[in-house]
Motif scaffolding. Structure first.
Motif, short mmCIF file in Angstrom:
data_model
loop_
_atom_site.label_atom_id
_atom_site.label_comp_id
_atom_site.label_asym_id
_atom_site.label_seq_id
_atom_site.Cartn_x
_atom_site.Cartn_y
_atom_site.Cartn_z
N PHE A 84 0.84 -1.20 0.06
CA PHE A 84 -0.43 0.25 -0.11
C PHE A 84 0.82 1.30 -0.18
O PHE A 84 0.73 2.28 -0.81
CB PHE A 84 -0.83 -0.21 1.39
N GLU A 96 0.96 1.92 -3.90
CA GLU A 96 -0.84 2.25 -3.70
C GLU A 96 -1.15 3.41 -3.23
O GLU A 96 -2.18 4.29 -2.88
CB GLU A 96 -1.54 1.32 -3.42
N ASP A 97 0.38 4.56 -3.42
CA ASP A 97 -0.19 5.89 -2.65
C ASP A 97 -0.22 5.66 -1.16
O ASP A 97 -1.31 7.01 -1.21
CB ASP A 97 -1.01 6.39 -4.33
N TRP A 114 0.93 6.70 1.42
CA TRP A 114 0.33 7.99 2.08
C TRP A 114 0.29 9.35 1.75
O TRP A 114 -0.08 9.53 2.33
CB TRP A 114 2.09 8.59 2.13
N GLN A 164 -3.02 8.37 0.16
CA GLN A 164 -4.50 7.73 0.61
C GLN A 164 -4.86 7.14 1.92
O GLN A 164 -6.41 6.43 1.78
CB GLN A 164 -4.35 6.11 -0.40
N GLU A 165 -3.99 7.20 2.85
CA GLU A 165 -4.54 6.37 4.32
C GLU A 165 -5.28 7.11 4.99
O GLU A 165 -5.61 8.70 4.55
CB GLU A 165 -2.94 6.23 5.07
N GLN A 166 -6.50 6.99 5.04
CA GLN A 166 -7.62 7.72 6.39
C GLN A 166 -7.17 7.78 7.65
O GLN A 166 -7.23 6.04 8.64
CB GLN A 166 -8.41 6.63 5.79
#
Ligand code: FES
Ligand code: FES
Ligand code: FES
Ligand SMILES: [Fe+2]
Ligand SMILES: [Fe+2]
Ligand SMILES: [Fe+2]
Lengths: 429, 429, 429
Positions: B384, B388-389, B391, B393-395
């Protein structure tokens, strides 16, 4: 300096500034663009040359073999007694023939996918089995490659010159002599760029690695810490050849090279020096050393375009070792080795090529043992040159001068540079 | 707020807008450029720091080991009783020494390819065995690395500060205390970027994973659904340190953190809520629960530059767990773990470091079991973050606040960022 | 030409110039930008379509399976008897749920890393187990996918249309007929881009490969050198459908296609022609040939968006073969195969779907044998199209006309193109 080979003198002038301790009057100054620019571009090999590819015995009638040369996927087949080399990829939709080569006649191949049928010799479309009236018949379909077989070696021409230049210009001198018989080893893959083979096979300084060869140890061959190429020795014994009608390369007499079997590691801060003696040397009696000393000086070493090395004699008087570093792709080459011997008749030739003689006097000590060290050494520097900026980061020594001279010579006198665009899928129809 | 650690307050002000439910007066607004920019750049690690590298016992006199740190290939050797760390690549033509390290003297290494000979301590060329008069002697050949061994741990300095700053600034406080004995586990490879270790080792919310640890289950250690970091608790118990003359990092008392072993999943559309009880909690008697509840609050957790975690006590009173996420390359790090214990004499120290005590009280439950879950969890988020971008996209959740604070702190107070250009083949000679 | 299907005529006009020997009045001239541009872009599949994904029987209640579709990693779970499909990646920090799917209730999944808990149906955050009051509750967490199960097949909608269009528009006509029972084979991975399946499954010329199928050989099914698509035959029997309210695709009667079991390779330079007879043809008696000749002409073949093929009948009268090339990523697809049969009652349906009948009449000869050749053929052209510029290098034949027509039709009437940005890690929250 006119008594020396002019080409050698010229090459030395252009490379002297790139090694330390080389006082050469009139040397060109070092520049950011090194004079071996073409060598740096030739990652995929030299184009428009002949390459030894496989032992003839390994593709018998009815058999086939897929081999990649200079990035090009090639299918070799022998049909009706004749050897063919074609692109291993159907022009229709790219199917690999080698998965299931169908030959309904001795001079055609039919693609197992949609039955396009090609001439084996020129690659043109012979017919479509399901569409007899197609206008594609007679048109260029796949690429075909000139092949020649000589003395048990299959040679392939990779390039676009038509007709190709003579094979005779691409093998070291003597290969075609009538009284020379050839013992051919099965080629094998080395995971290193071919240039590391071409530099390393000749490389005077690399002899140190052979101290770990079982042949050296068991036969007590006196290796060294590496030969040193002094300016005078190089000039006096190097002969580069550029004949219009013959192979291009050089020979050099090893006799004039310093070969020492002892060395000294200086102590620091007043500590004693450490005297280092090669284990092999230590294992020799003085008279043995003398005997072997007589053997070495007669060795003549040379390299020839596109990628051949010739060592005369090696490993025994009367035997010549001849090897090639055949480009496969950017990261690997085939190690192709031949042993030569002068013979007087066909019987002797056969005994050398196929009998015990070639095995015992050449293949077992050299191919199965001694040169394994060479292959290994190339693999251990590949990463540096392939992905660690090694061509700019290398820290040359004096004994590298001949290697740089070869880089310049080879890059300038090859017939072309193989590029990515020449390889897979980019053939013109 | 002046009663709180000022650095902690400042970090919280800068990161509060990036987590939900964090009502922090005067918080900086969220921006596209996050305040932990340096952390995002530090894929290959922080440069100019000391890193624990191997257990001393694993490189005995005469032995060697090749280890990659922050993208740099390093060869460790012990010769004449002294440990050395050098670039694992010859300056001449890039040969890997580690394939066959030849040391004719205790303070030199000779390349097995062309016999360049280097000082083990400073990497300078001592001599060429085949060219005694070379002017290369005394010149810089390969890179050498400062090493120190303390309490059975080999530390290596990766960077270019000369001299390097004290090792004492790069380990958590207490490591060097005279009465602290260290039990060192063999480091192992985790296939995840080192930052995921550094974030995940501390990460208050990740405790949930340890419900699947055999140690937790067998010893009935009450894990949770993850700690929750409430603003007040974080401020009240976090102490960041930035002393000029000491390690940089923080400690935090876990006692003030909410730890619940039950949870509720709200029903939808009028359905009942679902009460969830951790299996481990369900397996405890009330009195056992109470007993264990007394144990937890004393835990002090902290992180220290460049990549060290300290948990005091863990897993038993009197034992401190200390672990490091040592950068190897962009996609992997070494998991380096130490158990600390206060001892009164050398005999006790030895029993802890090498005898059954350290095994039973620390290594078997923690290294061989509990932290295996941590290593695994890092591997499962690597993709991730790596491709998978992640840094961006994290929520984040409220309990991530401390993790973001650490990102900002570490990125700002490290001594530098390792870049591709610092790694393979790019060393200046 | 008005007596022909207008769409077919239009497609032929636009593609005729790209194959040889196709004399089509009013054909568009060939241009550098081919009319099947969208097809070339659709490496990852057509977006906003339903795809058959797995046999219902392979995900039983309480079970789960991670499957990648069009580059998106999806977790399928059946809980409380209902099937769900969600993004296999936690919105918090990217953990893969599939490593350890925790479902405390039948309609939620709890991430094993920090206990974020999501609705299985819409992917919204239900709660955080360690932070009951979080404002994240009810917010979008992960992506969820519409699923439908029909006749033992799990279908998944990949795209962003909400609501999705009817599944009925994305399967070949007849699938939903009440009296049609379906036997579903386990899907398997083919290492080739899905478009090579979609082109190759229909491809009239590829029948030659089935001469190497054990089923063809053992059952003496008369294969050919490939069907030939003559202009008249194509126009007379092709019917493309573009109904607003139904599947989009075409059917074509194979009866009008020339099928020859003998061929001739012309001799060169006056040599005799070589008569080639298919081994299978040679093994038939004349009366057998005649018998089989009667069988073939009734075959109707067709393709339907997004990626389905229907062959009626095959391999025996009364059985329809229906297969799909479901995009997985750029380099692989799933081969999903269904056998259809008309049944009169539930008992017959079950015997076909699960009993020996479907096995013997369809799965053993077709899935386990005949279509294995198709899968293999696609793998052997993948490299050409994926990395050897095959889309520009292919050398089409006359019989490729229908394949080009399908490229144009499919690219123009699909609902969208899947792009890299739609895949991993790029979902909006
Ligand atoms: S790919 Fe060879 S005939 Fe079609
Ligand atoms: S590569 Fe080490 S001495 Fe040549
Ligand atoms: S990654 Fe799933 S809850 Fe943290
Ligand atoms: Fe050699
Ligand atoms: Fe942990
Ligand atoms: Fe087929």
């Amino acid at each position: 300096m006119s008594k020396f080979n002019e080409i050698a003198v010229d090459l030395m002038r252009r490379t002297a500034a790139y090694v330390p301790d080389f006082d050469f009057e009139g040397a060109d100054p070092a520049t950011a663009d090194k004079p071996w620019g073409n060598w740096l571009k030739a990652e995929l090999g030299f184009r428009n040359h002949w390459y030894p590819t496989e032992a003839s015995r390994n593709i018998r009638n009815g058999e086939h073999k897929a081999i990649k040369l200079l990035g090009e996927d090639i299918l070799f087949l022998r049909r009706g007694g004749r050897l063919y080399a074609i692109e291993d990829r159907c022009s229709h939709r790219g199917t690999r023939f080698s998965k299931r080569p169908v030959c309904y006649t001795d001079d055609t191949i039919t693609c197992w996918h949609h039955a396009f049928t090609f001439n084996l010799d020129d690659g043109r479309i012979r017919c479509l089995l399901n569409d007899p009236d197609t206008s594609l018949a007679g048109r260029k379909g796949i690429k075909s490659y000139p092949v020649r077989e000589e003395k048990g070696v299959i040679f392939t021409f990779v390039g676009d010159m038509n007709p190709p230049p003579p094979l005779e210009h691409d093998v070291p001198p003597g290969f075609f002599d009538e009284d020379v018989a050839i013992c051919v080893a099965d080629p094998y893959l080395v995971k290193a760029n071919w240039r590391l083979g071409s530099e390393g096979g000749y490389d005077p300084g690399h002899h140190y690695i052979h101290n770990w060869s079982k042949f050296s140890i068991n036969a007590r061959i006196p290796m060294t810490f590496g030969w040193v190429s002094k300016k005078e020795a190089v000039l006096e014994t190097s002969i580069y050849e550029l004949k219009e009608n013959g192979p291009k390369g050089f020979t050099r007499l090893a006799s004039e090279t310093t070969m020492s079997m002892t060395a000294r590691i200086p102590g620091r801060n007043g500590a004693d020096d450490k005297e280092v003696i090669l284990p092999i040397a230590a294992a020799q009696t003085p008279s043995e050393m003398e005997l072997l000393g007589q053997h070495v000086p007669t060795t003549e070493v040379g390299e020839w375009l596109p990628c051949g090395l010739k060592v005369d004699p090696w490993p025994f008087p009367g035997v010549i070792h001849n090897e090639y570093y055949v480009p496969r792709d950017a990261d690997s080459h085939y190690y192709f080795q031949c042993g030569w011997r002068n013979v007087e008749n066909e019987e002797q030739a056969q005994e050398w090529a196929e009998g015990d003689l070639g095995q015992v006097r050449w293949k077992v000590p050299v191919v199965d043992d001694f040169t394994v060290q060479d292959a290994e050494a190339r693999e251990y520097i590949h990463e540096f040159y392939a992905s660690e900026d090694g061509w700019n980061q290398e820290q040359t020594a004096r004994f590298d001068i001949e290697l740089l001279m070869w880089r310049v010579f080879a890059g300038e006198h090859c017939r072309g540079i193989q590029e990515e665009k020449h390889t897979r899928g980019h053939f013109k129809r």
